[in-house]
Design a protein around this motif. Structure first.
Motif, PDB file in Angstrom:
ATOM      1  N   ALA A 210       0.857  -1.175   0.000  1.00  0.00           N
ATOM      2  CA  ALA A 210       0.000   0.000   0.000  1.00  0.00           C
ATOM      3  C   ALA A 210       0.898   1.232   0.000  1.00  0.00           C
ATOM      4  N   MET A 211       0.424   2.284  -0.645  1.00  0.00           N
ATOM      5  CA  MET A 211       1.214   3.511  -0.735  1.00  0.00           C
ATOM      6  C   MET A 211       0.412   4.679  -0.185  1.00  0.00           C
ATOM      7  N   GLY A 212       1.122   5.639   0.360  1.00  0.00           N
ATOM      8  CA  GLY A 212       0.452   6.804   0.912  1.00  0.00           C
ATOM      9  C   GLY A 212       1.229   8.074   0.653  1.00  0.00           C
ATOM     10  N   TRP A 213       0.533   9.178   0.695  1.00  0.00           N
ATOM     11  CA  TRP A 213       1.137  10.508   0.671  1.00  0.00           C
ATOM     12  C   TRP A 213       0.787  11.199   1.979  1.00  0.00           C
TER      13      TRP A 213
ATOM     14  N   PRO B 245       2.353  -5.615   3.391  1.00  0.00           N
ATOM     15  CA  PRO B 245       1.207  -6.465   3.739  1.00  0.00           C
ATOM     16  C   PRO B 245       1.293  -6.892   5.199  1.00  0.00           C
ATOM     17  N   PRO B 246       0.159  -7.077   5.880  1.00  0.00           N
ATOM     18  CA  PRO B 246      -1.197  -7.131   5.338  1.00  0.00           C
ATOM     19  C   PRO B 246      -1.900  -5.781   5.235  1.00  0.00           C
ATOM     20  N   ILE B 247      -1.187  -4.681   5.499  1.00  0.00           N
ATOM     21  CA  ILE B 247      -1.813  -3.373   5.371  1.00  0.00           C
ATOM     22  C   ILE B 247      -2.266  -3.189   3.927  1.00  0.00           C
ATOM     23  N   ARG B 248      -3.544  -2.868   3.746  1.00  0.00           N
ATOM     24  CA  ARG B 248      -4.085  -2.730   2.399  1.00  0.00           C
ATOM     25  C   ARG B 248      -4.088  -1.266   1.961  1.00  0.00           C
ATOM     26  N   ALA B 249      -4.410  -0.405   2.877  1.00  0.00           N
ATOM     27  CA  ALA B 249      -4.365   1.040   2.677  1.00  0.00           C
ATOM     28  C   ALA B 249      -4.557   1.626   4.065  1.00  0.00           C
ATOM     29  N   SER B 250      -3.859   2.699   4.386  1.00  0.00           N
ATOM     30  CA  SER B 250      -3.933   3.189   5.757  1.00  0.00           C
ATOM     31  C   SER B 250      -3.718   4.684   5.822  1.00  0.00           C
TER      32      SER B 250
ATOM     33  N   ARG C 244      -2.698   5.907   8.774  1.00  0.00           N
ATOM     34  CA  ARG C 244      -1.853   6.021   9.962  1.00  0.00           C
ATOM     35  C   ARG C 244      -0.377   5.963   9.605  1.00  0.00           C
ATOM     36  N   THR C 245       0.378   6.952  10.052  1.00  0.00           N
ATOM     37  CA  THR C 245       1.811   6.978   9.769  1.00  0.00           C
ATOM     38  C   THR C 245       2.504   5.745  10.335  1.00  0.00           C
ATOM     39  N   SER C 246       2.017   5.221  11.453  1.00  0.00           N
ATOM     40  CA  SER C 246       2.670   4.083  12.094  1.00  0.00           C
ATOM     41  C   SER C 246       2.569   2.811  11.268  1.00  0.00           C
ATOM     42  N   HIS C 247       1.690   2.761  10.292  1.00  0.00           N
ATOM     43  CA  HIS C 247       1.529   1.575   9.450  1.00  0.00           C
ATOM     44  C   HIS C 247       2.530   1.530   8.296  1.00  0.00           C
ATOM     45  N   TYR C 248       3.264   2.598   8.095  1.00  0.00           N
ATOM     46  CA  TYR C 248       4.157   2.685   6.947  1.00  0.00           C
ATOM     47  C   TYR C 248       5.589   2.345   7.342  1.00  0.00           C
ATOM     48  N   ASP C 249       6.193   1.532   6.496  1.00  0.00           N
ATOM     49  CA  ASP C 249       7.520   0.998   6.794  1.00  0.00           C
ATOM     50  C   ASP C 249       8.650   1.810   6.157  1.00  0.00           C
TER      51      ASP C 249
ATOM     52  N   PHE D 132      -1.682  12.780   7.278  1.00  0.00           N
ATOM     53  CA  PHE D 132      -2.135  11.955   6.155  1.00  0.00           C
ATOM     54  C   PHE D 132      -2.769  12.818   5.071  1.00  0.00           C
ATOM     55  N   VAL D 133      -2.491  12.477   3.819  1.00  0.00           N
ATOM     56  CA  VAL D 133      -3.117  13.149   2.686  1.00  0.00           C
ATOM     57  C   VAL D 133      -3.952  12.158   1.874  1.00  0.00           C
ATOM     58  N   ALA D 134      -3.325  11.064   1.423  1.00  0.00           N
ATOM     59  CA  ALA D 134      -4.023  10.107   0.561  1.00  0.00           C
ATOM     60  C   ALA D 134      -3.339   8.758   0.647  1.00  0.00           C
ATOM     61  N   THR D 135      -4.112   7.702   0.391  1.00  0.00           N
ATOM     62  CA  THR D 135      -3.573   6.361   0.368  1.00  0.00           C
ATOM     63  C   THR D 135      -4.224   5.564  -0.754  1.00  0.00           C
ATOM     64  N   ILE D 136      -3.494   4.561  -1.237  1.00  0.00           N
ATOM     65  CA  ILE D 136      -3.999   3.706  -2.300  1.00  0.00           C
ATOM     66  C   ILE D 136      -3.570   2.273  -2.009  1.00  0.00           C
ATOM     67  N   SER D 137      -4.481   1.337  -2.260  1.00  0.00           N
ATOM     68  CA  SER D 137      -4.190  -0.061  -2.015  1.00  0.00           C
ATOM     69  C   SER D 137      -3.194  -0.589  -3.043  1.00  0.00           C
TER      70      SER D 137
END
Length: 125
Positions: A33-36, A101-106, A108-113, A47-52
């Motif tokens: 999953a990716m986020g901005w 994975p398993p994060i699909r879209a989030s 939360r900053t804490s979900h990003y690696d 958080f701005v946006a996320t995509i699965s």
């Protein structure tokens, strides 16, 4: 090691548009999953946006809904943020991030690696 490199930031007048790009390398991009996110001076990273991983699910913070669009191209290991109708309050450093994975879209900053180094967006009034 994993690299996320943002580009496309700059100075734009209010009402203008910018397209941010994020190039990912050394990860199985299509599984992430990716986020901005963005961070204004003296403020927290928001958080701005996320995509699965497949691109079939997106989410946006309320302040950018209808103006920003997140998209991805798994064949090119790229994620984009199209920003239209920009406002001075959109001024910030914008970061792309990848969540395993398993994060699909989030949201939360804490979900990003993994995080990029950021690109500055400045909107003048």
């Amino acid at each position: 090691q994993v690299q996320l490199v943002e580009s496309g930031g700059g100075l734009v007048q209010a009402g203008g548009s910018l397209r941010l790009s994020c190039a990912a390398s050394r990860l199985s991009f299509s599984r992430y999953a990716m986020g901005w996110f963005r961070q204004a001076p003296g403020k927290e990273r928001d958080f701005v946006a996320t995509i699965s991983w497949s691109g079939d699910s997106t989410a946006y913070t309320d302040s950018v809904k209808g103006r920003f669009t997140i998209s991805r191209d798994n064949a090119k290991n790229m994620v984009y943020l199209q920003m239209n109708s920009l406002k001075p309050e959109d001024t910030a450093v914008y970061y792309c991030a990848a969540a395993a994975p398993p994060i699909r879209a989030s949201i939360r900053t804490s979900h990003y690696d993994y995080w990029g180094q950021g690109t500055q967006v400045t909107v003048s009034s």
